[in-house]
Scaffold this active site. Structure first.
Site, PDB file in Angstrom:
ATOM      1  N   CYS A  42     -63.962 -73.915 -54.693  1.00 17.84           N
ATOM      2  CA  CYS A  42     -63.387 -73.580 -56.101  1.00 17.84           C
ATOM      3  C   CYS A  42     -63.900 -74.893 -57.068  1.00 17.84           C
ATOM      4  CB  CYS A  42     -62.089 -73.434 -56.373  1.00 17.84           C
ATOM      5  SG  CYS A  42     -61.121 -74.588 -55.625  1.00 17.84           S
ATOM      6  N   LYS A  83     -49.315 -64.732 -47.043  1.00 15.29           N
ATOM      7  CA  LYS A  83     -50.281 -63.539 -46.779  1.00 15.29           C
ATOM      8  C   LYS A  83     -51.238 -64.147 -46.898  1.00 15.29           C
ATOM      9  CE  LYS A  83     -53.010 -61.029 -49.315  1.00 15.29           C
ATOM     10  NZ  LYS A  83     -54.072 -60.812 -48.386  1.00 15.29           N
ATOM     11  N   GLU A 140     -68.489 -67.573 -62.506  1.00 17.25           N
ATOM     12  CA  GLU A 140     -68.383 -68.301 -61.241  1.00 17.25           C
ATOM     13  C   GLU A 140     -69.401 -67.535 -60.141  1.00 17.25           C
ATOM     14  OE1 GLU A 140     -64.834 -68.086 -58.835  1.00 17.25           O
ATOM     15  OE2 GLU A 140     -64.728 -70.243 -58.517  1.00 17.25           O
ATOM     16  N   GLU A 148     -54.029 -71.386 -58.431  1.00 13.05           N
ATOM     17  CA  GLU A 148     -55.109 -72.083 -58.084  1.00 13.05           C
ATOM     18  C   GLU A 148     -56.156 -71.225 -58.325  1.00 13.05           C
ATOM     19  OE1 GLU A 148     -55.126 -75.471 -58.335  1.00 13.05           O
ATOM     20  OE2 GLU A 148     -52.893 -75.832 -57.931  1.00 13.05           O
TER      21      GLU A 148
HETATM   22  P1  NAD Z   1     -59.312 -63.356 -54.047  1.00 11.85           P
HETATM   23  O1  NAD Z   1     -58.581 -63.643 -55.591  1.00 11.85           O
HETATM   24  O2  NAD Z   1     -60.076 -62.001 -53.960  1.00 11.85           O
HETATM   25  O3  NAD Z   1     -58.195 -63.603 -53.003  1.00 11.85           O
HETATM   26  C1  NAD Z   1     -57.323 -64.340 -52.817  1.00 11.85           C
HETATM   27  C2  NAD Z   1     -56.186 -63.810 -52.178  1.00 11.85           C
HETATM   28  O4  NAD Z   1     -55.512 -63.123 -53.066  1.00 11.85           O
HETATM   29  C3  NAD Z   1     -56.313 -62.929 -50.803  1.00 11.85           C
HETATM   30  O5  NAD Z   1     -55.352 -63.359 -49.890  1.00 11.85           O
HETATM   31  C4  NAD Z   1     -56.205 -61.722 -51.200  1.00 11.85           C
HETATM   32  O6  NAD Z   1     -55.831 -60.588 -50.531  1.00 11.85           O
HETATM   33  C5  NAD Z   1     -55.242 -61.621 -52.500  1.00 11.85           C
HETATM   34  N1  NAD Z   1     -55.344 -60.863 -53.403  1.00 11.85           N
HETATM   35  C6  NAD Z   1     -56.419 -60.258 -54.120  1.00 11.85           C
HETATM   36  N2  NAD Z   1     -56.313 -59.408 -55.075  1.00 11.85           N
HETATM   37  C7  NAD Z   1     -54.740 -59.600 -55.182  1.00 11.85           C
HETATM   38  C8  NAD Z   1     -53.741 -58.947 -56.211  1.00 11.85           C
HETATM   39  N3  NAD Z   1     -54.238 -58.181 -57.166  1.00 11.85           N
HETATM   40  N4  NAD Z   1     -52.378 -59.303 -56.188  1.00 11.85           N
HETATM   41  C9  NAD Z   1     -52.080 -60.060 -55.090  1.00 11.85           C
HETATM   42  N5  NAD Z   1     -52.868 -60.724 -54.293  1.00 11.85           N
HETATM   43  C10 NAD Z   1     -54.119 -60.368 -54.122  1.00 11.85           C
HETATM   44  O7  NAD Z   1     -60.125 -64.581 -53.960  1.00 11.85           O
HETATM   45  P2  NAD Z   1     -61.314 -64.747 -53.059  1.00 11.85           P
HETATM   46  O8  NAD Z   1     -62.543 -64.277 -53.529  1.00 11.85           O
HETATM   47  O9  NAD Z   1     -61.090 -64.384 -51.669  1.00 11.85           O
HETATM   48  O10 NAD Z   1     -61.540 -66.334 -53.028  1.00 11.85           O
HETATM   49  C11 NAD Z   1     -62.326 -67.089 -53.774  1.00 11.85           C
HETATM   50  C12 NAD Z   1     -61.608 -67.573 -55.034  1.00 11.85           C
HETATM   51  O11 NAD Z   1     -60.579 -68.402 -54.958  1.00 11.85           O
HETATM   52  C13 NAD Z   1     -62.785 -68.198 -56.081  1.00 11.85           C
HETATM   53  O12 NAD Z   1     -62.521 -67.856 -57.359  1.00 11.85           O
HETATM   54  C14 NAD Z   1     -62.229 -69.535 -56.039  1.00 11.85           C
HETATM   55  O13 NAD Z   1     -62.585 -70.458 -56.916  1.00 11.85           O
HETATM   56  C15 NAD Z   1     -60.815 -69.503 -55.766  1.00 11.85           C
HETATM   57  N6  NAD Z   1     -60.249 -70.589 -55.065  1.00 11.85           N
HETATM   58  C16 NAD Z   1     -59.616 -71.675 -55.763  1.00 11.85           C
HETATM   59  C17 NAD Z   1     -59.026 -72.516 -55.365  1.00 11.85           C
HETATM   60  C18 NAD Z   1     -58.043 -73.581 -56.318  1.00 11.85           C
HETATM   61  O14 NAD Z   1     -57.494 -74.404 -55.851  1.00 11.85           O
HETATM   62  N7  NAD Z   1     -58.272 -73.731 -57.598  1.00 11.85           N
HETATM   63  C19 NAD Z   1     -59.224 -72.979 -54.009  1.00 11.85           C
HETATM   64  C20 NAD Z   1     -59.858 -71.969 -53.463  1.00 11.85           C
HETATM   65  C21 NAD Z   1     -60.457 -70.943 -53.897  1.00 11.85           C
END
Ligand code: NAD
Length: 503
Positions: free
Chosen positions: A288, A179, A389, A254
């Site tokens: 991240c 997804k 963050e 992650e």
């Molecule tokens: P997000 O958590 O809002 O979304 C990430 C994914 O999760 C999307 O596909 C979203 O649709 C899905 N999602 C959202 N809520 C969900 C739920 N309740 N259950 C299941 N899936 C759900 O994150 P974002 O704001 O789009 O991305 C940025 C975040 O990702 C930042 O916090 C960043 O630090 C983190 N990030 C971490 C890494 C790592 O490797 N540690 C890498 C890239 C980004």
């Protein structure tokens, strides 16, 4: 790809459109960059059923690791041939400067995909165990695929986050439902297309879209999904973990970070100034692992900040599709406004605005989600800006007096993803690295992610690691198979139940 792409879902080997669509808008111009099918719970159900049927049928899991490796290499070749096009797609949908998109979003993703493909060739899917006389005549530890794996990926590094999940999952013989995030789905869609082109059997890889709280949550709790891997924010990770508890899924997360970047007083100033900006402002801070807290010794503080400001003013904030652009927009108006609020709040708490802090002026920035690279000084550990963050181009500068204090500040958040040290003395860097709570520590460097090393965080930055030589471990179950020897000791152990009298 046509100028205005539309991406359907991919379920059971068929591309399926839906009644409603998402509009994917360029964060630089707010123009529509493409449309995306909007999946529902029903589509998710079908995708999981297709993945489960493909797994049970066994056509993929029964192929040789060499075959699976070769298919993944073909996928990498297919993507590599389209690397320039994909970099522009990436840049249009998530605003990454195209220079960065070429090198990292596409380039680094391909490096990792090739490494993980080759790993499938040499991975020990079965290893002999020791003969243990007089109990075992033989034994082996098998590494078997887990079953249906769900991959939930974000908008910031969609291809790399997908490769880290799909490649080891497929290499091990699992089936997958992926997804993407609706804000930046197209490179993930193209990865799926290349898998189809390379001959991946129907149902082995399925793509659904939909809102995270709906479709993502359903994947996390689905009883037929055996593993869920998420890259996203910490609150998403927490929710997924809770939902995954129903059938005791494997979970790897992650999540977010608040990387501390410690400069020691012997550091090469020019390298450390450039390094601090690179650590924080690359891709407008939307990484991240960004180094978002800069820890400076009192002795260097003023000169360092002054030099950083001069250097940061040379960064070119412009159209992400232009090769000369250093910084593009942030992903959404909501993200920009959140960062503006965080800046105001930090100033109320006593931080000083040393650079930026607002929306850049000029007609170029009238549309899109722009924000200036921002430096706040006088930040202390108890301020929200030192703990939260931001996911935007905001560097929080903090002072320290002793190295012990720097380490305490560095470890003083709920996150533990990345950290760094700048010093002329590598041993001093190594000594500090030992004490830092982080999945990766860079000494005199940042953002370096070679495929041979695992990536991930500790504390609330997540669990598990992605990539690296053990990447397939997380997509397999160990099964121990032993053959017993009739022996005195075995007879003795049977006697624990059966007694010592023969019938
Ligand atoms: P997000 O958590 O809002 O979304 C990430 C994914 O999760 C999307 O596909 C979203 O649709 C899905 N999602 C959202 N809520 C969900 C739920 N309740 N259950 C299941 N899936 C759900 O994150 P974002 O704001 O789009 O991305 C940025 C975040 O990702 C930042 O916090 C960043 O630090 C983190 N990030 C971490 C890494 C790592 O490797 N540690 C890498 C890239 C980004």
């Amino acid at each position: 790809m046509p100028a205005m792409p539309h991406a359907p879902l991919y379920i059971g080997g068929e591309w399926i459109d839906t009644d409603t669509h998402y509009e994917v808008r360029s964060p630089a111009t707010e123009e529509v960059a493409g449309t995306l099918a909007k999946g529902t719970r029903e589509h998710t159900e079908r995708a999981v059923a297709a993945a489960r049927a493909a797994f049970d049928q066994g056509t993929w899991r029964d192929t040789s690791p060499a075959h699976r490796a070769e298919l993944l290499r073909q996928v990498a070749d297919g993507l590599a041939q389209r690397a320039d096009e994909l970099a522009r797609v990436q840049s249009r949908e998530n605003g990454a400067p195209v220079r960065l998109a070429e090198a990292v979003h596409i380039g680094v993703s391909l490096l990792h995909l090739r490494y993980l493909a080759d790993l499938a060739d040499r991975y020990e899917f079965q290893r002999p165990g020791p003969l243990i006389t007089p109990v075992l005549a033989a034994g082996a530890v098998h590494r078997e695929p887990i079953g249906v794996c769900a991959a939930i990926v974000p908008w910031n590094v969609p291809l790399l986050a997908s490769v880290w999940k799909i490649a080891p999952a497929l290499a091990a013989g699992n089936t997958v439902v992926i997804k993407p995030d609706e804000q930046a789905p197209f490179t993930v869609v193209e990865l799926v297309r290349e898998c189809e082109r390379a001959g991946l059997p129907p149902g082995v890889l399925n793509l659904v879209t939909g809102d995270g709280a709906d479709v993502g949550a359903q994947l996390a709790e689905h009883p037929h999904v055996r593993k869920v891997a998420v890259t996203g924010c910490t609150s998403t990770g927490r929710d997924v973990m809770r939902r995954a508890a129903g059938n005791i899924k494997h979970v790897s997360l992650e999540l977010g970070g608040k990387g501390p970047n410690i400069v020691l007083d012997d550091a090469d100033l020019k390298a450390a100034v450039d390094g601090a900006l690179f650590a924080c402002f690359t891709y407008s801070g939307q990484a991240c692992e960004a180094g978002t807290r800069l820890l400076l010794p009192d002795s260097l503080h003023d000169e360092f900040v002054e030099r950083m400001i001069v250097r940061a003013k040379t960064l070119r904030l412009s159209d992400p599709l232009d090769h000369d652009t250093d910084l593009g927009p942030v992903i959404s108006a909501q993200q920009r406004d959140r960062m503006l609020d965080q800046i105001t709040q930090a100033q109320h708490e006593g931080a000083r605005l040393a650079l930026g802090g607002g929306i850049p002026a000029g007609p170029r920035f009238a549309r899109g989600h722009w924000i200036e690279p921002t430096i706040l000084t006088d930040v202390t550990s108890t301020m929200r800006i030192a703990q939260e963050e931001v996911f935007g181009p905001l560097l929080a500068v903090m002072r320290y007096r002793t190295v012990e204090e720097a380490i305490e500040i560095a470890n003083g958040t709920r996150y533990g993803l990345s950290a760094g040290v700048w010093t002329a003395n590598p041993q001093a860097g190594l000594d500090i690295a030992e004490k830092l709570e982080a999945g990766q520590v860079w000494i005199n460097n940042w953002h370096v992610l070679p495929p041979q090393y695992p990536f991930g965080g500790c504390k609330q930055s997540g669990n598990g690691r992605e990539g690296g030589p053990r990447a397939i471990d997380d997509y397999t179950e160990e099964k121990v198979v032993t053959i017993g020897l009739p022996s005195d000791s075995e007879a003795k152990s049977h006697s624990l139940l059966l007694g010592t009298q023969e019938p």
